[in-house]
Design a protein around this motif. Structure first.
Motif, PDB file in Angstrom:
ATOM      1  N   TYR A 178       0.592  -1.468   0.119  1.00 54.22           N
ATOM      2  CA  TYR A 178       0.391  -0.215   0.188  1.00 54.22           C
ATOM      3  C   TYR A 178       0.569   1.346   0.192  1.00 54.22           C
ATOM      4  O   TYR A 178       2.034   1.210   1.110  1.00 54.22           O
ATOM      5  CB  TYR A 178      -0.951   0.458   1.148  1.00 54.22           C
ATOM      6  N   ALA A 179       0.955   1.923  -0.958  1.00 55.61           N
ATOM      7  CA  ALA A 179       1.842   3.653  -1.154  1.00 55.61           C
ATOM      8  C   ALA A 179       1.226   4.305   0.449  1.00 55.61           C
ATOM      9  O   ALA A 179       0.605   4.207   0.906  1.00 55.61           O
ATOM     10  CB  ALA A 179       0.761   4.139  -1.814  1.00 55.61           C
ATOM     11  N   LEU A 180       2.424   4.992   0.800  1.00 61.41           N
ATOM     12  CA  LEU A 180       2.248   5.949   1.807  1.00 61.41           C
ATOM     13  C   LEU A 180       1.795   6.664   1.226  1.00 61.41           C
ATOM     14  O   LEU A 180       1.895   7.322   0.706  1.00 61.41           O
ATOM     15  CB  LEU A 180       3.833   5.820   2.742  1.00 61.41           C
ATOM     16  N   PRO A 181       0.545   7.313   2.283  1.00 65.07           N
ATOM     17  CA  PRO A 181       0.136   8.317   2.224  1.00 65.07           C
ATOM     18  C   PRO A 181       0.859   9.704   2.061  1.00 65.07           C
ATOM     19  O   PRO A 181       1.960   9.669   2.881  1.00 65.07           O
ATOM     20  CB  PRO A 181      -0.909   8.528   2.770  1.00 65.07           C
ATOM     21  N   GLU A 182       0.411  10.579   1.907  1.00 69.63           N
ATOM     22  CA  GLU A 182       1.018  12.011   1.441  1.00 69.63           C
ATOM     23  C   GLU A 182       1.162  11.960   2.685  1.00 69.63           C
ATOM     24  O   GLU A 182       2.303  12.780   3.227  1.00 69.63           O
ATOM     25  CB  GLU A 182       0.873  13.049   0.936  1.00 69.63           C
ATOM     26  N   ALA A 183       0.256  12.452   3.433  1.00 69.06           N
ATOM     27  CA  ALA A 183       0.539  12.968   5.525  1.00 69.06           C
ATOM     28  C   ALA A 183       2.065  12.267   5.369  1.00 69.06           C
ATOM     29  O   ALA A 183       1.707  12.702   6.873  1.00 69.06           O
ATOM     30  CB  ALA A 183      -1.104  12.577   6.208  1.00 69.06           C
ATOM     31  N   GLN A 184       1.792  10.892   5.492  1.00 65.81           N
ATOM     32  CA  GLN A 184       2.953  10.330   6.352  1.00 65.81           C
ATOM     33  C   GLN A 184       4.330  10.503   5.693  1.00 65.81           C
ATOM     34  O   GLN A 184       4.942  10.819   6.619  1.00 65.81           O
ATOM     35  CB  GLN A 184       2.817   8.699   6.430  1.00 65.81           C
ATOM     36  N   ARG A 185       4.459  10.968   4.229  1.00 60.59           N
ATOM     37  CA  ARG A 185       5.755  10.791   3.746  1.00 60.59           C
ATOM     38  C   ARG A 185       6.084  12.311   4.334  1.00 60.59           C
ATOM     39  O   ARG A 185       7.391  12.590   4.589  1.00 60.59           O
ATOM     40  CB  ARG A 185       5.140  10.000   2.389  1.00 60.59           C
ATOM     41  N   ASP A 186       5.380  12.630   4.480  1.00 58.40           N
ATOM     42  CA  ASP A 186       5.562  14.076   5.246  1.00 58.40           C
ATOM     43  C   ASP A 186       5.847  14.351   6.560  1.00 58.40           C
ATOM     44  O   ASP A 186       6.902  15.409   7.272  1.00 58.40           O
ATOM     45  CB  ASP A 186       4.278  15.036   4.872  1.00 58.40           C
ATOM     46  N   ARG A 187       6.096  13.227   7.162  1.00 58.47           N
ATOM     47  CA  ARG A 187       6.423  12.905   8.796  1.00 58.47           C
ATOM     48  C   ARG A 187       8.097  12.530   8.293  1.00 58.47           C
ATOM     49  O   ARG A 187       8.623  12.213   9.831  1.00 58.47           O
ATOM     50  CB  ARG A 187       5.724  12.565   9.407  1.00 58.47           C
ATOM     51  N   PHE A 188       8.123  12.168   7.585  1.00 58.40           N
ATOM     52  CA  PHE A 188       9.819  11.285   7.423  1.00 58.40           C
ATOM     53  C   PHE A 188      10.732  12.676   6.974  1.00 58.40           C
ATOM     54  O   PHE A 188      10.894  13.527   6.149  1.00 58.40           O
ATOM     55  CB  PHE A 188      10.246  10.417   6.797  1.00 58.40           C
ATOM     56  N   LEU A 189      11.353  12.756   8.162  1.00 56.51           N
ATOM     57  CA  LEU A 189      12.119  14.255   8.232  1.00 56.51           C
ATOM     58  C   LEU A 189      13.505  14.471   6.216  1.00 56.51           C
ATOM     59  O   LEU A 189      13.692  14.925   5.812  1.00 56.51           O
ATOM     60  CB  LEU A 189      13.656  14.633   9.267  1.00 56.51           C
ATOM     61  N   ALA A 190      13.774  12.502   6.198  1.00 57.14           N
ATOM     62  CA  ALA A 190      14.430  12.096   5.004  1.00 57.14           C
ATOM     63  C   ALA A 190      14.535  11.105   4.649  1.00 57.14           C
ATOM     64  O   ALA A 190      13.619  10.310   5.038  1.00 57.14           O
ATOM     65  CB  ALA A 190      15.994  12.082   5.574  1.00 57.14           C
ATOM     66  N   ARG A 191      14.450  11.219   3.107  1.00 56.59           N
ATOM     67  CA  ARG A 191      14.342   9.416   2.308  1.00 56.59           C
ATOM     68  C   ARG A 191      15.808   9.039   1.791  1.00 56.59           C
ATOM     69  O   ARG A 191      16.214  10.133   1.363  1.00 56.59           O
ATOM     70  CB  ARG A 191      13.281   9.576   1.269  1.00 56.59           C
ATOM     71  N   VAL A 192      16.526   8.219   2.030  1.00 55.19           N
ATOM     72  CA  VAL A 192      17.888   8.020   1.256  1.00 55.19           C
ATOM     73  C   VAL A 192      17.960   6.483   0.862  1.00 55.19           C
ATOM     74  O   VAL A 192      16.794   5.486   1.164  1.00 55.19           O
ATOM     75  CB  VAL A 192      19.043   7.930   2.881  1.00 55.19           C
ATOM     76  N   SER A 193      18.315   6.539   0.007  1.00 52.52           N
ATOM     77  CA  SER A 193      18.725   4.977  -0.638  1.00 52.52           C
ATOM     78  C   SER A 193      19.915   5.235  -0.442  1.00 52.52           C
ATOM     79  O   SER A 193      20.523   5.299  -1.032  1.00 52.52           O
ATOM     80  CB  SER A 193      18.198   5.057  -2.389  1.00 52.52           C
ATOM     81  N   ILE A 194      19.899   3.262  -0.720  1.00 53.09           N
ATOM     82  CA  ILE A 194      21.539   3.006  -0.196  1.00 53.09           C
ATOM     83  C   ILE A 194      22.122   2.560  -1.761  1.00 53.09           C
ATOM     84  O   ILE A 194      23.001   3.004  -1.662  1.00 53.09           O
ATOM     85  CB  ILE A 194      21.099   1.683   0.669  1.00 53.09           C
ATOM     86  N   GLY A 195      21.304   1.878  -2.190  1.00 56.78           N
ATOM     87  CA  GLY A 195      21.679   2.163  -3.803  1.00 56.78           C
ATOM     88  C   GLY A 195      22.996   0.116  -3.606  1.00 56.78           C
ATOM     89  O   GLY A 195      23.373   0.080  -2.507  1.00 56.78           O
ATOM     90  N   TYR A 196      23.644   0.006  -4.520  1.00 56.84           N
ATOM     91  CA  TYR A 196      24.449  -1.741  -4.525  1.00 56.84           C
ATOM     92  C   TYR A 196      25.569  -1.222  -4.273  1.00 56.84           C
ATOM     93  O   TYR A 196      26.055   0.169  -4.266  1.00 56.84           O
ATOM     94  CB  TYR A 196      24.519  -1.935  -6.278  1.00 56.84           C
ATOM     95  N   PRO A 197      26.648  -1.727  -3.250  1.00 56.89           N
ATOM     96  CA  PRO A 197      28.061  -0.782  -3.192  1.00 56.89           C
ATOM     97  C   PRO A 197      29.244  -1.373  -5.020  1.00 56.89           C
ATOM     98  O   PRO A 197      28.616  -1.955  -5.034  1.00 56.89           O
ATOM     99  CB  PRO A 197      27.708  -2.421  -2.464  1.00 56.89           C
ATOM    100  N   VAL A 198      29.698  -0.483  -4.464  1.00 55.16           N
ATOM    101  CA  VAL A 198      31.510  -0.872  -5.048  1.00 55.16           C
ATOM    102  C   VAL A 198      31.324  -1.768  -5.072  1.00 55.16           C
ATOM    103  O   VAL A 198      31.401  -2.524  -3.806  1.00 55.16           O
ATOM    104  CB  VAL A 198      31.942  -0.095  -5.164  1.00 55.16           C
ATOM    105  N   ALA A 199      32.047  -2.798  -6.437  1.00 50.25           N
ATOM    106  CA  ALA A 199      32.836  -4.142  -6.122  1.00 50.25           C
ATOM    107  C   ALA A 199      34.054  -4.134  -4.897  1.00 50.25           C
ATOM    108  O   ALA A 199      33.465  -5.129  -4.612  1.00 50.25           O
ATOM    109  CB  ALA A 199      33.671  -4.100  -7.418  1.00 50.25           C
ATOM    110  N   ARG A 200      34.336  -3.514  -4.816  1.00 48.80           N
ATOM    111  CA  ARG A 200      35.366  -3.262  -3.456  1.00 48.80           C
ATOM    112  C   ARG A 200      35.220  -3.353  -2.493  1.00 48.80           C
ATOM    113  O   ARG A 200      35.329  -4.636  -1.552  1.00 48.80           O
ATOM    114  CB  ARG A 200      36.195  -2.267  -2.760  1.00 48.80           C
ATOM    115  N   ALA A 201      33.268  -2.551  -1.627  1.00 50.34           N
ATOM    116  CA  ALA A 201      33.140  -3.425  -0.799  1.00 50.34           C
ATOM    117  C   ALA A 201      32.425  -4.440  -0.827  1.00 50.34           C
ATOM    118  O   ALA A 201      32.074  -4.918   0.286  1.00 50.34           O
ATOM    119  CB  ALA A 201      31.848  -1.493  -0.532  1.00 50.34           C
TER     120      ALA A 201
END
Length: 339
Positions: A178-201
């Motif tokens: 279920y998609a997060l409602p806009e009212a709830q998304r607005d309560r998150f200070l930040a959104r971050v994507s971790i992403g895939y690690p580089v080969a060394r990591a």
């Protein structure tokens, strides 16, 4: 007495010296936490920094990425690094609002109702796969995240400080979510994507984690809730000049007038942007916020709150691109930093 001596002498100078010492202590503690988390999350120092910014700014963090990149591991390793109360809530379609907030139960012996706290009663709440719960259950978080309190059966219960919700969600798999409602998304200070690690990591991850043991087992707390409360108090004392405040307001205001956005950022978003900038400045050891602190957090703090128009989506204009354009067009105040 020199001009420098005059500036640093007296109560004002003592206060600046105290704040400088507190900022040094903050950097040392946060460096220990970052190093601890870095033992589990390989090669993602910027992601760990954003998590610390959210914690120090008294905000909440949304980790949104594809499966298997370490969203839950990041949230759990941060929780392990702080000696505080931690609760994990596995969001599922059958999760009830009372599982989160708590419920009043009738005690047969005392003949009275007793309140049994739900999973939200902790300093650090890890919400795994938050978009798998129904909108009704997700709404149980609204009061908790914004007002840091829970209301059950006419009684209000305060949540202890520090309080942070670290939620994860998978933006790719839509079945059973279920998609997060806009009212709830607005309560998150930040959104971050971790992403895939580089080969060394990723190679280092194989060497450290492929033996079958849980990498979290080796983590011990390097700070506690009391110290985190002190650090939050330090961040509150970081100065934001009127010019920098106007700069933040101008960027957020640009999202409300952009023809590419159906929904712009709220006044809460402006407050979150400034709070995050204060935390970022403190992590850099500064007692004042620079325009660069604000500009560097615009995408992380604002993008998840915006809704593009249909026309913009068809043209491939996502909120991140619109924010980049707004930030580039907003005049940067010069020489606006010190109190």
């Amino acid at each position: 007495m020199t001009a420098i001596d005059q500036r640093t002498d007296g109560p004002a100078g003592d206060a600046r010296d105290d704040l400088a010492h507190e900022l040094d202590h903050l950097r040392q503690v946060c460096a220990r936490v970052a190093a601890n988390v870095g033992r589990v999350i390989e090669g993602k120092p910027e992601v760990v920094r954003i998590a610390l910014v959210a914690l120090l700014a008294e905000g909440h963090l949304l980790l949104e990425d594809v499966p298997g990149v370490g969203k839950t591991m990041l949230s759990k390793s941060l929780a392990r690094s702080i000696d505080a109360t931690v609760r994990r809530i596995q969001f599922t379609p059958d999760l009830l609002p009372s599982d989160i907030t708590g419920v009043s139960v009738f005690n047969q012996q005392t003949r009275e109702f007793e309140f049994r706290p739900g999973g939200i009663f902790a300093n650090i709440v890890v919400g795994d796969e938050i978009n798998r719960a129904s909108p009704k259950t997700q709404s149980a978080l609204l009061e908790c995240m914004e007002e840091r309190q829970v209301s059950v059966d006419g009684t209000t219960y305060r949540l202890e400080t520090p309080f942070i919700v670290i939620a994860t969600q998978n933006p790719v798999e839509m079945e059973g979510t279920y998609a997060l409602p806009e009212a709830q998304r607005d309560r998150f200070l930040a959104r971050v994507s971790i992403g895939y690690p580089v080969a060394r990591a990723e190679v280092a991850m194989l060497a450290n984690h492929a033996g079958g043991s849980d990498p979290l087992d080796g983590l011990t707390a390097v700070t506690d809730a009391t110290e985190v409360r002190t650090l939050i108090g330090t961040v509150r004392r970081v100065h934001v000049s009127p010019a920098v405040q106007q700069y933040a307001v101008a960027i957020v205001g640009g999202t409300r007038t952009s023809p590419d956005l159906l929904l712009g950022a709220s006044p809460r978003a402006t407050l979150h942007l400034v709070r995050a900038a204060k935390a970022a400045a403190a992590l850099d050891g500064r007692s004042y916020v620079l325009p660069d602190d604000v500009a560097g957090l615009v995408r992380t703090v604002l993008s998840h709150r915006l809704l593009p128009t249909v026309e913009a989506s068809l043209r491939g204009r996502d909120p991140e691109a619109v924010l980049e354009e707004i930030a580039a067009q907003t005049p940067v105040p010069a020489g606006a930093h010190r109190a």
